[in-house]
Scaffold this active site. Structure first.
Site, PDB file in Angstrom:
ATOM      1  N   HIS A 297      49.242  42.582  39.177  1.00 55.58           N
ATOM      2  CA  HIS A 297      49.540  41.142  39.280  1.00 55.58           C
ATOM      3  C   HIS A 297      50.760  40.770  38.428  1.00 55.58           C
ATOM      4  O   HIS A 297      50.595  40.404  37.256  1.00 55.58           O
ATOM      5  CB  HIS A 297      48.327  40.336  38.806  1.00 55.58           C
TER       6      HIS A 297
ATOM      7  N   GLU B 251      52.457  38.173  38.484  1.00 58.46           N
ATOM      8  CA  GLU B 251      52.447  36.742  38.133  1.00 58.46           C
ATOM      9  C   GLU B 251      51.652  36.486  36.864  1.00 58.46           C
ATOM     10  O   GLU B 251      51.745  35.404  36.286  1.00 58.46           O
ATOM     11  CB  GLU B 251      51.914  35.915  39.321  1.00 58.46           C
TER      12      GLU B 251
ATOM     13  N   CYS C 214      48.806  42.813  45.200  1.00 59.64           N
ATOM     14  CA  CYS C 214      47.368  43.075  45.256  1.00 59.64           C
ATOM     15  C   CYS C 214      46.830  42.797  46.675  1.00 59.64           C
ATOM     16  O   CYS C 214      47.151  43.546  47.589  1.00 59.64           O
ATOM     17  CB  CYS C 214      46.664  42.291  44.164  1.00 59.64           C
TER      18      CYS C 214
HETATM   19  N1  LIG Z   1      43.136  40.813  42.928  1.00 56.83           N
HETATM   20  C1  LIG Z   1      43.152  41.096  44.200  1.00 56.83           C
HETATM   21  O1  LIG Z   1      44.026  40.653  44.947  1.00 56.83           O
HETATM   22  C2  LIG Z   1      42.026  41.930  44.704  1.00 56.83           C
HETATM   23  C3  LIG Z   1      42.152  42.370  46.124  1.00 56.83           C
HETATM   24  C4  LIG Z   1      40.801  42.397  46.778  1.00 56.83           C
HETATM   25  N2  LIG Z   1      39.955  43.386  46.159  1.00 56.83           N
HETATM   26  C5  LIG Z   1      40.957  42.668  48.276  1.00 56.83           C
HETATM   27  O2  LIG Z   1      40.523  43.668  48.750  1.00 56.83           O
HETATM   28  O3  LIG Z   1      41.503  41.889  48.960  1.00 56.83           O
END
Ligand SMILES: NC(=O)CC[C@H](N)C(=O)O
Length: 199
Positions: A180, A182, A83
């Protein structure tokens, strides 16, 4: 085997737990450590968690860790970026709303990423993604204010797609997911990352 989790902000504790579960499952004797300082970078692999990529980048830069980490990655240190971590790894980043805005990044992976791709209406959702390319199945995973990998170029290879975009990509020692792993019931992504470290 010593695996580090970048531990400034975001889901680093969940990653540490999931990594331990995966090590147990594979019967590998391993240690998971929190990485905050340059002296913590003596690891066999590192995880960059989800969270807020701008925060993670700014703190890493302030701690003087961004450049040494980038060097280690370019020398072959295996990295799992999930992410916000995938955003940190990408060479090309823009935001769904505000377009290109500079933020401190590691910027080593041949992927184009759009932050906050799914917008407000679908800020968080669960979906079944196909993880058979890494030895898993069709697995339920969670996306949280997720980015999308909209382009894969150079040496990067897409390992899973969901709808029109890539959700898991590998480029040699780099592994990126927009979901995610995890927070998932399966440990397969962490198991796969451990297999990358073993190589
Ligand atoms: N759950 C997340 O890691 C979201 C990422 C976040 N929206 C970003 O731009 O960094």
């Amino acid at each position: 085997m010593k695996i580090g989790v970048l531990a400034y902000q975001g889901s680093f504790e969940e990653h540490a737990l999931q990594t331990k579960r995966a090590l147990d499952k594979l019967k590998i004797d391993g240690e998971v450590i929190a990485v905050k300082r340059v002296s913590d970078l003596d690891v066999d692999g590192i995880i960059i968690p989800g969270g807020e990529s701008t925060t993670i980048g700014i703190v890493a830069q302030r701690m003087g860790l961004l450049e040494p980490l980038k060097e280690k990655i370019m020398e072959g240190l295996p990295v799992l970026g999930t992410c916000a971590g995938a955003i940190m790894l990408a060479k090309d980043v823009s935001d769904a709303k505000v377009g290109k805005k500079s933020q401190p990044l590691i910027g080593v992976m041949d992927i184009s990423v759009i932050r906050n791709y799914y917008g407000r209406q679908r800020e968080s959702f669960e979906a079944n993604v196909d993880l058979r390319s890494i030895g898993g199945g069709i697995e339920k995973v969670v996306f949280i204010r997720a980015p999308a990998i909209v382009k894969v170029f150079g040496n990067a290879k897409s390992l899973s797609q969901f709808k029109d975009v890539h959700v898991m990509v590998q480029e040699n020692n780099l592994l990126a997911t927009t979901f995610h792993p995890e927070l998932s019931g399966t440990t397969i992504v962490h198991e796969y990352f451990i297999s990358m470290i073993k190589k």
